[in-house]
Design a protein around this motif. Structure first.
Motif, PDB file in Angstrom:
ATOM      1  N   LEU A 144     -39.082 -18.661 -64.651  1.00  0.00           N
ATOM      2  CA  LEU A 144     -39.433 -17.538 -63.775  1.00  0.00           C
ATOM      3  C   LEU A 144     -38.217 -17.095 -62.967  1.00  0.00           C
ATOM      4  O   LEU A 144     -37.986 -15.884 -62.792  1.00  0.00           O
ATOM      5  N   ILE A 145     -37.438 -18.047 -62.488  1.00  0.00           N
ATOM      6  CA  ILE A 145     -36.228 -17.715 -61.729  1.00  0.00           C
ATOM      7  C   ILE A 145     -35.258 -16.917 -62.595  1.00  0.00           C
ATOM      8  O   ILE A 145     -34.739 -15.862 -62.182  1.00  0.00           O
ATOM      9  N   LEU A 146     -35.013 -17.399 -63.815  1.00  0.00           N
ATOM     10  CA  LEU A 146     -34.075 -16.719 -64.709  1.00  0.00           C
ATOM     11  C   LEU A 146     -34.595 -15.328 -65.080  1.00  0.00           C
ATOM     12  O   LEU A 146     -33.822 -14.360 -65.125  1.00  0.00           O
ATOM     13  N   LEU A 147     -35.896 -15.215 -65.327  1.00  0.00           N
ATOM     14  CA  LEU A 147     -36.477 -13.918 -65.688  1.00  0.00           C
ATOM     15  C   LEU A 147     -36.374 -12.930 -64.531  1.00  0.00           C
ATOM     16  O   LEU A 147     -36.077 -11.743 -64.737  1.00  0.00           O
ATOM     17  N   THR A 148     -36.592 -13.408 -63.310  1.00  0.00           N
ATOM     18  CA  THR A 148     -36.498 -12.534 -62.133  1.00  0.00           C
ATOM     19  C   THR A 148     -35.082 -11.991 -61.965  1.00  0.00           C
ATOM     20  O   THR A 148     -34.889 -10.807 -61.648  1.00  0.00           O
ATOM     21  N   ILE A 149     -34.084 -12.847 -62.178  1.00  0.00           N
ATOM     22  CA  ILE A 149     -32.687 -12.397 -62.070  1.00  0.00           C
ATOM     23  C   ILE A 149     -32.371 -11.411 -63.188  1.00  0.00           C
ATOM     24  O   ILE A 149     -31.679 -10.408 -62.978  1.00  0.00           O
ATOM     25  N   LEU A 150     -32.894 -11.682 -64.378  1.00  0.00           N
ATOM     26  CA  LEU A 150     -32.622 -10.808 -65.528  1.00  0.00           C
ATOM     27  C   LEU A 150     -33.193  -9.417 -65.330  1.00  0.00           C
ATOM     28  O   LEU A 150     -32.589  -8.414 -65.716  1.00  0.00           O
ATOM     29  N   ILE A 151     -34.370  -9.320 -64.676  1.00  0.00           N
ATOM     30  CA  ILE A 151     -35.024  -8.026 -64.482  1.00  0.00           C
ATOM     31  C   ILE A 151     -34.273  -7.154 -63.487  1.00  0.00           C
ATOM     32  O   ILE A 151     -34.408  -5.926 -63.494  1.00  0.00           O
ATOM     33  N   GLN A 152     -33.423  -7.718 -62.634  1.00  0.00           N
ATOM     34  CA  GLN A 152     -32.798  -6.944 -61.540  1.00  0.00           C
ATOM     35  C   GLN A 152     -32.039  -5.688 -61.995  1.00  0.00           C
ATOM     36  O   GLN A 152     -32.061  -4.717 -61.212  1.00  0.00           O
ATOM     37  N   PRO A 153     -31.293  -5.542 -63.033  1.00  0.00           N
ATOM     38  CA  PRO A 153     -30.918  -6.521 -64.044  1.00  0.00           C
ATOM     39  C   PRO A 153     -29.580  -7.172 -63.700  1.00  0.00           C
ATOM     40  O   PRO A 153     -28.692  -6.539 -63.131  1.00  0.00           O
ATOM     41  N   ASN A 154     -29.456  -8.468 -64.093  1.00  0.00           N
ATOM     42  CA  ASN A 154     -28.235  -9.221 -63.818  1.00  0.00           C
ATOM     43  C   ASN A 154     -28.068 -10.263 -64.918  1.00  0.00           C
ATOM     44  O   ASN A 154     -28.331 -11.449 -64.718  1.00  0.00           O
ATOM     45  N   LEU A 155     -27.647  -9.799 -66.080  1.00  0.00           N
ATOM     46  CA  LEU A 155     -27.537 -10.672 -67.251  1.00  0.00           C
ATOM     47  C   LEU A 155     -26.493 -11.762 -67.057  1.00  0.00           C
ATOM     48  O   LEU A 155     -26.693 -12.906 -67.470  1.00  0.00           O
ATOM     49  N   SER A 156     -25.379 -11.438 -66.410  1.00  0.00           N
ATOM     50  CA  SER A 156     -24.293 -12.414 -66.258  1.00  0.00           C
ATOM     51  C   SER A 156     -24.716 -13.607 -65.410  1.00  0.00           C
ATOM     52  O   SER A 156     -24.465 -14.765 -65.769  1.00  0.00           O
ATOM     53  N   THR A 157     -25.381 -13.346 -64.271  1.00  0.00           N
ATOM     54  CA  THR A 157     -25.836 -14.443 -63.418  1.00  0.00           C
ATOM     55  C   THR A 157     -26.950 -15.230 -64.100  1.00  0.00           C
ATOM     56  O   THR A 157     -27.021 -16.457 -63.973  1.00  0.00           O
TER      57      THR A 157
END
Length: 380
Positions: A144-157
């Motif tokens: 869930l943490i990784l998916l939330t960051i990805l949606i921002q979107p922030n693929l690198s982080t």
């Protein structure tokens, strides 16, 4: 010994970073804010805030810190979710990664990193003692943490945090079948993200051939390569970069290494890589000397984030990797990055301290210790 070396390396890294931020940001700050020291002064303030946390962590036992990891992780997860709520998150350059607190901008994905290292070390160190229900719950939370960051979107982080979790799990001895499946899933997720986000697709295409569109998608990388190449062997000298004069974008953050390479040259770049090499070598020694597996995993996690993120940032600036928004730890301008980087460095120093203490205790002479206890005991 390792704790002392790490402390000095951290302060050296931080000091050079402050000098480079001053040089890289002065021209643009002078134009945008009529104060050449605008970004530098704020970076110094964030450094002092980070040093408060640094000193607290260095003086706090790792078991006590690990107990707070879960609370910190869920708190940051709450902030990550808030960035996705319309009207609460702050959007910059098409990405909603920040929360505005008056004049301050916080980036939860940066503040997450120390807590992610701590909680993943705590979780994976107990993997074989946990039930499958507990394992799946925590794997779901991490996802869930990784998916939330990805949606921002922030693929690198997302990729950096995913790799950190994966490498900590590998060091903890999880079965290769699980790790292989997770790696394939991560690659598939990254491919889907790039396919759905046009700007990510354009970044990959411009990385492969930036000169195909030199004034748009390839502009950042071309200007960065010009800066790195202009440095030559010895560099142009501190403050004498030409590319930072409104040619190179985001010169005090994402592309700060390009300014550093132009002003300090090939020799300066090699010295920075040697510093990173020394930091990673000592980190591995700390991990090997630690007597508890969760301490070992914390040391490995810190090394992965600090050194791995630095290599990714340098790779972007030199055209080795596609353009991303990852800052260079202790170099790039940004309060959240500064606080997180100092917290991570402090965790590693604390692990080194506890490893050294454990060694000292184990080297005591058993006979002398028995005699000492007898002399202190009350006579009958």
């Amino acid at each position: 010994m390792e704790a002392r070396l790490l402390r000095w390396l951290t302060f050296l890294w931080l000091s050079v970073g402050l000098v480079v931020v001053f040089s890289a940001s002065y021209p643009i700050a002078n134009i945008e804010h009529e104060d050449g020291l605008y970004y530098f002064k704020r970076q110094v303030i964030w450094m002092f805030v980070g040093m408060v946390g640094f000193n607290i962590i260095v003086r706090t036992p790792i078991p006590t810190i690990l107990k707070s990891a879960r609370i910190g992780l869920f708190s940051i997860l709450g902030l990550l979710i808030l960035t996705l709520v319309p009207g609460l998150g702050t959007t910059i350059n098409g990405a909603t990664r920040w929360i505005s607190l008056g004049p301050l901008l916080l980036q939860p994905s940066e503040l997450l990193k120390p807590f992610l290292v701590l909680q993943s070390a705590c979780f994976f160190s107990q993997w074989y003692r946990l039930t499958w229900k507990t394992r799946l719950i925590w794997l779901g939370i991490f996802s869930l943490i990784l998916l939330t960051i990805l949606i921002q979107p922030n693929l690198s982080t997302t990729a950096l945090c995913g790799m950190t979790l994966w490498l900590i799990a590998l060091a903890a001895g999880l079965p290769l079948l699980y790790l292989g499946g997770t790696a394939l899933g991560g690659i598939l997720l990254a491919t889907i993200s790039i396919s759905l986000n046009e700007y990510q697709k354009l970044r990959v295409l411009s990385f492969m051939n930036p000169w195909a569109d030199p004034m748009n998608d390839g502009y950042q990388l071309i200007q960065s390569l010009l800066a790195v190449g202009s440095g030559g062997v010895w560099g142009t000298g501190l403050g004498l970069s030409q590319q930072k004069l409104f040619y190179l974008p985001i010169q005090y953050s994402d592309f700060i290494f390009a300014v550093y390479a132009e002003e300090f040259g090939f020799i300066g770049g090699i010295l920075l890589l040697l510093l990173l090499g020394a930091y990673s070598t000592i980190s591995l020694r700390v991990a090997l000397n630690a007597h508890r597996i969760e301490h070992q995993l914390v040391a490995i996690g810190v090394m992965v984030v600090m050194v791995g993120q630095s290599i990714l940032n340098i790779g972007v600036a030199t055209g080795t990797l596609p353009t991303t928004g990852l800052p260079l730890p202790l170099f790039s301008y940004g309060g959240s990055s500064m606080i997180a980087s100092l917290a991570l460095a402090a965790l590693l120093i604390r692990v080194a301290r506890e490893s050294n203490t454990a060694e000292v205790v184990s080297l005591k002479n058993p006979r002398l210790e028995t005699r000492r206890r007898k002399s202190l005991s009350p006579k009958n």
